[in-house]
Design a protein around this motif. Sequence first.
Motif, PDB file in Angstrom:
ATOM      1  N   ASP A 108      90.011 -79.773  45.932  1.00 23.55           N
ATOM      2  CA  ASP A 108      89.306 -80.780  45.132  1.00 23.55           C
ATOM      3  C   ASP A 108      89.277 -82.082  45.905  1.00 23.55           C
ATOM      4  O   ASP A 108      90.234 -82.847  45.876  1.00 23.55           O
ATOM      5  CB  ASP A 108      89.993 -80.956  43.774  1.00 23.55           C
ATOM      6  N   VAL A 109      88.205 -82.318  46.628  1.00 25.76           N
ATOM      7  CA  VAL A 109      88.032 -83.532  47.429  1.00 25.76           C
ATOM      8  C   VAL A 109      86.845 -84.313  46.878  1.00 25.76           C
ATOM      9  O   VAL A 109      85.758 -83.747  46.691  1.00 25.76           O
ATOM     10  CB  VAL A 109      87.789 -83.212  48.920  1.00 25.76           C
ATOM     11  N   ARG A 110      87.051 -85.585  46.621  1.00 26.67           N
ATOM     12  CA  ARG A 110      85.969 -86.427  46.112  1.00 26.67           C
ATOM     13  C   ARG A 110      85.838 -87.644  47.022  1.00 26.67           C
ATOM     14  O   ARG A 110      86.835 -88.271  47.357  1.00 26.67           O
ATOM     15  CB  ARG A 110      86.256 -86.861  44.673  1.00 26.67           C
ATOM     16  N   ARG A 111      84.614 -87.943  47.387  1.00 23.36           N
ATOM     17  CA  ARG A 111      84.365 -89.075  48.291  1.00 23.36           C
ATOM     18  C   ARG A 111      83.395 -90.055  47.654  1.00 23.36           C
ATOM     19  O   ARG A 111      82.489 -89.666  46.919  1.00 23.36           O
ATOM     20  CB  ARG A 111      83.805 -88.565  49.627  1.00 23.36           C
ATOM     21  N   GLU A 112      83.615 -91.341  47.960  1.00 20.09           N
ATOM     22  CA  GLU A 112      82.771 -92.412  47.413  1.00 20.09           C
ATOM     23  C   GLU A 112      82.659 -92.258  45.892  1.00 20.09           C
ATOM     24  O   GLU A 112      81.577 -92.108  45.339  1.00 20.09           O
ATOM     25  CB  GLU A 112      81.388 -92.401  48.072  1.00 20.09           C
ATOM     26  N   LEU A 113      83.810 -92.300  45.249  1.00 22.57           N
ATOM     27  CA  LEU A 113      83.893 -92.080  43.811  1.00 22.57           C
ATOM     28  C   LEU A 113      83.869 -93.421  43.076  1.00 22.57           C
ATOM     29  O   LEU A 113      84.832 -94.189  43.131  1.00 22.57           O
ATOM     30  CB  LEU A 113      85.191 -91.332  43.498  1.00 22.57           C
ATOM     31  N   PRO A 114      82.778 -93.737  42.367  1.00 22.28           N
ATOM     32  CA  PRO A 114      82.709 -95.007  41.643  1.00 22.28           C
ATOM     33  C   PRO A 114      83.517 -94.958  40.350  1.00 22.28           C
ATOM     34  O   PRO A 114      83.682 -93.888  39.753  1.00 22.28           O
ATOM     35  CB  PRO A 114      81.212 -95.162  41.356  1.00 22.28           C
ATOM     36  N   PHE A 115      84.033 -96.104  39.925  1.00 18.61           N
ATOM     37  CA  PHE A 115      84.770 -96.162  38.668  1.00 18.61           C
ATOM     38  C   PHE A 115      84.562 -97.521  38.015  1.00 18.61           C
ATOM     39  O   PHE A 115      84.132 -98.493  38.648  1.00 18.61           O
ATOM     40  CB  PHE A 115      86.271 -95.923  38.903  1.00 18.61           C
ATOM     41  N   GLY A 116      84.886 -97.590  36.745  1.00 15.84           N
ATOM     42  CA  GLY A 116      84.877 -98.841  36.011  1.00 15.84           C
ATOM     43  C   GLY A 116      85.915 -98.781  34.909  1.00 15.84           C
ATOM     44  O   GLY A 116      85.979 -97.794  34.173  1.00 15.84           O
ATOM     45  N   ILE A 117      86.770 -99.789  34.812  1.00 20.22           N
ATOM     46  CA  ILE A 117      87.789 -99.843  33.759  1.00 20.22           C
ATOM     47  C   ILE A 117      87.876-101.263  33.226  1.00 20.22           C
ATOM     48  O   ILE A 117      87.468-102.224  33.887  1.00 20.22           O
ATOM     49  CB  ILE A 117      89.185 -99.405  34.266  1.00 20.22           C
ATOM     50  N   LEU A 118      88.422-101.387  32.025  1.00 15.39           N
ATOM     51  CA  LEU A 118      88.701-102.695  31.435  1.00 15.39           C
ATOM     52  C   LEU A 118      90.187-103.000  31.592  1.00 15.39           C
ATOM     53  O   LEU A 118      91.035-102.137  31.338  1.00 15.39           O
ATOM     54  CB  LEU A 118      88.328-102.708  29.950  1.00 15.39           C
ATOM     55  N   ILE A 119      90.496-104.216  32.032  1.00 16.27           N
ATOM     56  CA  ILE A 119      91.887-104.634  32.138  1.00 16.27           C
ATOM     57  C   ILE A 119      92.042-105.984  31.440  1.00 16.27           C
ATOM     58  O   ILE A 119      91.075-106.754  31.334  1.00 16.27           O
ATOM     59  CB  ILE A 119      92.351-104.743  33.610  1.00 16.27           C
ATOM     60  N   PRO A 120      93.228-106.296  30.945  1.00 15.95           N
ATOM     61  CA  PRO A 120      93.443-107.598  30.305  1.00 15.95           C
ATOM     62  C   PRO A 120      93.169-108.734  31.284  1.00 15.95           C
ATOM     63  O   PRO A 120      93.688-108.740  32.410  1.00 15.95           O
ATOM     64  CB  PRO A 120      94.916-107.557  29.898  1.00 15.95           C
ATOM     65  N   ALA A 121      92.365-109.699  30.861  1.00 17.46           N
ATOM     66  CA  ALA A 121      92.009-110.808  31.744  1.00 17.46           C
ATOM     67  C   ALA A 121      93.230-111.620  32.153  1.00 17.46           C
ATOM     68  O   ALA A 121      93.274-112.192  33.246  1.00 17.46           O
ATOM     69  CB  ALA A 121      90.982-111.704  31.054  1.00 17.46           C
ATOM     70  N   LYS A 122      94.248-111.680  31.292  1.00 18.85           N
ATOM     71  CA  LYS A 122      95.434-112.479  31.582  1.00 18.85           C
ATOM     72  C   LYS A 122      96.158-112.035  32.850  1.00 18.85           C
ATOM     73  O   LYS A 122      96.908-112.806  33.443  1.00 18.85           O
ATOM     74  CB  LYS A 122      96.398-112.424  30.403  1.00 18.85           C
ATOM     75  N   GLU A 123      95.951-110.794  33.236  1.00 20.88           N
ATOM     76  CA  GLU A 123      96.647-110.306  34.426  1.00 20.88           C
ATOM     77  C   GLU A 123      96.225-111.070  35.680  1.00 20.88           C
ATOM     78  O   GLU A 123      96.990-111.171  36.638  1.00 20.88           O
ATOM     79  CB  GLU A 123      96.404-108.808  34.613  1.00 20.88           C
ATOM     80  N   TYR A 124      94.996-111.584  35.678  1.00 20.68           N
ATOM     81  CA  TYR A 124      94.507-112.316  36.846  1.00 20.68           C
ATOM     82  C   TYR A 124      94.050-113.726  36.515  1.00 20.68           C
ATOM     83  O   TYR A 124      93.864-114.546  37.417  1.00 20.68           O
ATOM     84  CB  TYR A 124      93.360-111.532  37.496  1.00 20.68           C
ATOM     85  N   TYR A 125      93.892-114.019  35.228  1.00 14.97           N
ATOM     86  CA  TYR A 125      93.465-115.351  34.778  1.00 14.97           C
ATOM     87  C   TYR A 125      94.414-115.798  33.675  1.00 14.97           C
ATOM     88  O   TYR A 125      94.195-115.506  32.497  1.00 14.97           O
ATOM     89  CB  TYR A 125      92.018-115.303  34.265  1.00 14.97           C
ATOM     90  N   PRO A 126      95.503-116.490  34.026  1.00 15.06           N
ATOM     91  CA  PRO A 126      96.535-116.846  33.049  1.00 15.06           C
ATOM     92  C   PRO A 126      96.013-117.632  31.848  1.00 15.06           C
ATOM     93  O   PRO A 126      96.609-117.577  30.771  1.00 15.06           O
ATOM     94  CB  PRO A 126      97.510-117.696  33.881  1.00 15.06           C
ATOM     95  N   ASP A 127      94.921-118.361  32.013  1.00 18.01           N
ATOM     96  CA  ASP A 127      94.403-119.166  30.918  1.00 18.01           C
ATOM     97  C   ASP A 127      93.497-118.377  29.970  1.00 18.01           C
ATOM     98  O   ASP A 127      93.013-118.919  28.967  1.00 18.01           O
ATOM     99  CB  ASP A 127      93.612-120.367  31.463  1.00 18.01           C
ATOM    100  N   ALA A 128      93.257-117.114  30.258  1.00 15.52           N
ATOM    101  CA  ALA A 128      92.378-116.309  29.412  1.00 15.52           C
ATOM    102  C   ALA A 128      93.042-116.000  28.077  1.00 15.52           C
ATOM    103  O   ALA A 128      94.276-116.017  27.948  1.00 15.52           O
ATOM    104  CB  ALA A 128      92.002-115.009  30.123  1.00 15.52           C
ATOM    105  N   GLY A 129      92.220-115.704  27.085  1.00 19.59           N
ATOM    106  CA  GLY A 129      92.749-115.352  25.774  1.00 19.59           C
ATOM    107  C   GLY A 129      93.385-113.980  25.774  1.00 19.59           C
ATOM    108  O   GLY A 129      93.105-113.133  26.630  1.00 19.59           O
TER     109      GLY A 129
END
Length: 207
Positions: free
Chosen positions: A108-129
């Motif tokens: 099972d080999v996969r190449r150039e596999l696109p993805f999209g996920i949602l992550i909490p904004a606070k992890e990278y933007y401390p001022d986010a809600g």
Amino acid sequence: VTEIKRRFAEHEEQAAVPFVKSADSYEKPRFLQTKKRLDAAEYGTMMHTVMQMIDLKGDLSAGGIKKQVDTLAERELIPADLAEEVDCEAVAAFFDLPLGKRMLDSKDVRRELPFGILIPAKEYYPDAGDDETIFVQGVVDALFMTDTGWTLLDYKTDRGADAETLKHRYRVQIDLYRRAIKELTGIPVTNSYLYALATKRVIPMNG
């Protein structure tokens, strides 16, 4: 992922970078336009195209890679006048390494596999809600299954950078990739690596 990685790097230098890119900033890769020389980013795009498109069941010697590259040029997947810039030795060297052979042996080999996920904004933007999220999208260069889970592989064409520099430069990116693959497939990434084409070295990114 590219924007978060850049923001993290520049944050370490006390600089701020906007996360959102305008739609018109996404253009057809310039390396696909005929030109005499490639800059670093264009060269990287071309090498990634080769790693994505080569036939893993074909001849993976340096000579065999050269023939495959010529075929890619004939199909206009890379510019014919730039095909000679592909580092066929570096590509072939990867498949002679234990990691490359494990990839070839995987069912099972996969190449150039696109993805999209949602992550909490606070992890990278401390001022986010607390309820704010960021939609993170990226493309995994290669992913293959082993007995213990996924192995993730990312190709790098950086020149003049040692292993520790590359590990520091790309650790945020690889952490996001691991997180995304686990979230989307339910299967953990048990091993992750960079392959530095400039030095033909595999760099573990598990720690």
